[in-house]
Write a protein that holds these residues in place. Structure first.
Motif, PDB file in Angstrom:
ATOM      1  N   UNK A  65       0.787  -1.227   0.000  1.00 52.48           N
ATOM      2  CA  UNK A  65       0.000   0.000   0.000  1.00 52.48           C
ATOM      3  C   UNK A  65       0.816   1.272   0.000  1.00 52.48           C
ATOM      4  N   UNK A  66       2.155   1.146   0.003  1.00 55.80           N
ATOM      5  CA  UNK A  66       2.997   2.343   0.035  1.00 55.80           C
ATOM      6  C   UNK A  66       2.843   3.151  -1.242  1.00 55.80           C
ATOM      7  N   UNK A  67       2.684   2.487  -2.384  1.00 56.70           N
ATOM      8  CA  UNK A  67       2.533   3.212  -3.636  1.00 56.70           C
ATOM      9  C   UNK A  67       1.276   4.066  -3.634  1.00 56.70           C
ATOM     10  N   UNK A  68       0.187   3.570  -3.093  1.00 55.40           N
ATOM     11  CA  UNK A  68      -1.055   4.347  -3.031  1.00 55.40           C
ATOM     12  C   UNK A  68      -0.900   5.533  -2.078  1.00 55.40           C
ATOM     13  N   UNK A  69      -0.217   5.300  -0.939  1.00 58.17           N
ATOM     14  CA  UNK A  69      -0.007   6.390   0.009  1.00 58.17           C
ATOM     15  C   UNK A  69       0.864   7.482  -0.601  1.00 58.17           C
ATOM     16  N   UNK A  70       1.930   7.081  -1.288  1.00 53.53           N
ATOM     17  CA  UNK A  70       2.803   8.073  -1.924  1.00 53.53           C
ATOM     18  C   UNK A  70       2.066   8.843  -3.010  1.00 53.53           C
ATOM     19  N   UNK A  71       1.272   8.141  -3.799  1.00 55.50           N
ATOM     20  CA  UNK A  71       0.508   8.789  -4.864  1.00 55.50           C
ATOM     21  C   UNK A  71      -0.482   9.800  -4.279  1.00 55.50           C
ATOM     22  N   UNK A  72      -1.170   9.420  -3.210  1.00 49.84           N
ATOM     23  CA  UNK A  72      -2.115  10.334  -2.574  1.00 49.84           C
ATOM     24  C   UNK A  72      -1.399  11.545  -1.989  1.00 49.84           C
ATOM     25  N   UNK A  73      -0.240  11.314  -1.394  1.00 48.93           N
ATOM     26  CA  UNK A  73       0.526  12.423  -0.821  1.00 48.93           C
ATOM     27  C   UNK A  73       1.007  13.384  -1.916  1.00 48.93           C
ATOM     28  N   UNK A  74       1.469  12.850  -3.024  1.00 48.16           N
ATOM     29  CA  UNK A  74       1.921  13.692  -4.143  1.00 48.16           C
ATOM     30  C   UNK A  74       0.757  14.498  -4.696  1.00 48.16           C
ATOM     31  N   UNK A  75      -0.409  13.853  -4.843  1.00 48.62           N
ATOM     32  CA  UNK A  75      -1.593  14.577  -5.324  1.00 48.62           C
ATOM     33  C   UNK A  75      -1.979  15.698  -4.373  1.00 48.62           C
ATOM     34  N   UNK A  76      -1.908  15.438  -3.062  1.00 47.86           N
ATOM     35  CA  UNK A  76      -2.239  16.460  -2.079  1.00 47.86           C
ATOM     36  C   UNK A  76      -1.263  17.632  -2.161  1.00 47.86           C
ATOM     37  N   UNK A  77       0.018  17.345  -2.319  1.00 50.59           N
ATOM     38  CA  UNK A  77       1.013  18.412  -2.445  1.00 50.59           C
ATOM     39  C   UNK A  77       0.781  19.230  -3.706  1.00 50.59           C
ATOM     40  N   UNK A  78       0.399  18.568  -4.788  1.00 52.36           N
ATOM     41  CA  UNK A  78       0.133  19.271  -6.034  1.00 52.36           C
ATOM     42  C   UNK A  78      -1.080  20.193  -5.887  1.00 52.36           C
ATOM     43  N   UNK A  79      -2.147  19.710  -5.233  1.00 54.82           N
ATOM     44  CA  UNK A  79      -3.336  20.550  -5.015  1.00 54.82           C
ATOM     45  C   UNK A  79      -2.993  21.746  -4.138  1.00 54.82           C
ATOM     46  N   UNK A  80      -2.177  21.513  -3.090  1.00 57.34           N
ATOM     47  CA  UNK A  80      -1.787  22.610  -2.200  1.00 57.34           C
ATOM     48  C   UNK A  80      -0.970  23.660  -2.971  1.00 57.34           C
ATOM     49  N   UNK A  81      -0.075  23.206  -3.829  1.00 58.26           N
ATOM     50  CA  UNK A  81       0.728  24.139  -4.626  1.00 58.26           C
ATOM     51  C   UNK A  81      -0.155  24.928  -5.579  1.00 58.26           C
TER      52      UNK A  81
END
Length: 194
Positions: A65-81
């Protein structure tokens, strides 16, 4: 020992950059296998544990599940930016609009004052009273602006905007110009007048 540590730190830097050869990686694994953790500086202890695990298994297992967590975190950082860029754009537009409003207001008052008769204060007490009235008016306007800004912040927070993106931690208010050497704010009320 210091020379060995310096050489190992260089190899670790190359390893973390992905630039080591297979022989250099084996040298790192051998060094950490024979060197106890207590003999290493604190900044190398995590590297030792990693190398010992790699030497033991040869394969680093990725948690499920690490790949899904990393993907979600990257998406969240992109939305914040993206929100941060939009917020900075809105702040720039609001700043320009405020500047234009100030210029228009100043122009209206200058045109209004130039068309009316000249108003000159010669009495120091009357000048002080007029100045205090003007300062009270400015204070009231600033208080209204603060209340509106707080209302806007609360509304934006209710709508789900992250208000922390507008905070700049590097900019802090410095009131050292307003205080004397003894830390007491001077009173200037007796300097008004002629």
């Amino acid at each position: 020992m210091k020379k060995d540590l310096y050489h190992i730190k260089q190899l670790l830097s190359l390893y973390h950059s992905g630039m080591t050869t297979l022989a250099q990686e084996h040298e790192l694994m051998e060094f950490f296998a024979v060197t106890p953790e207590s003999a290493l500086p604190n900044d190398m202890k995590a590297d030792r544990r990693m190398m010992v695990l790699l030497a033991a298994d040869g394969v680093c297992r990725v948690p499920a599940g690490l790949d899904a967590q990393l993907s979600a975190h990257i998406d969240m950082l992109e939305r914040r930016e993206h929100r941060g860029r939009r917020g900075r754009r809105l702040m720039a537009i609001a700043s320009v609009a405020a500047s234009v409003a100030i210029l228009l207001t100043a122009t209206v008052f200058v045109v209004k004052d130039s068309s009316s008769s000249v108003y000159e204060l010669t009495d120091p007490q009357e000048a002080q009273d007029e100045t205090q009235r003007a300062l009270l008016l400015v204070s009231e306007c600033l208080n209204k602006a603060d209340r509106k800004a707080e209302e806007t912040d609360m509304l934006l927070e209710r709508l789900g905007f992250d208000m922390s993106m507008f905070e700049d931690d590097s900019m802090e208010y410095d009131d050292s110009l307003m205080t004397g050497d003894d830390g007491i704010v001077p009173v200037f009320s007796d300097t008004i007048g002629v």
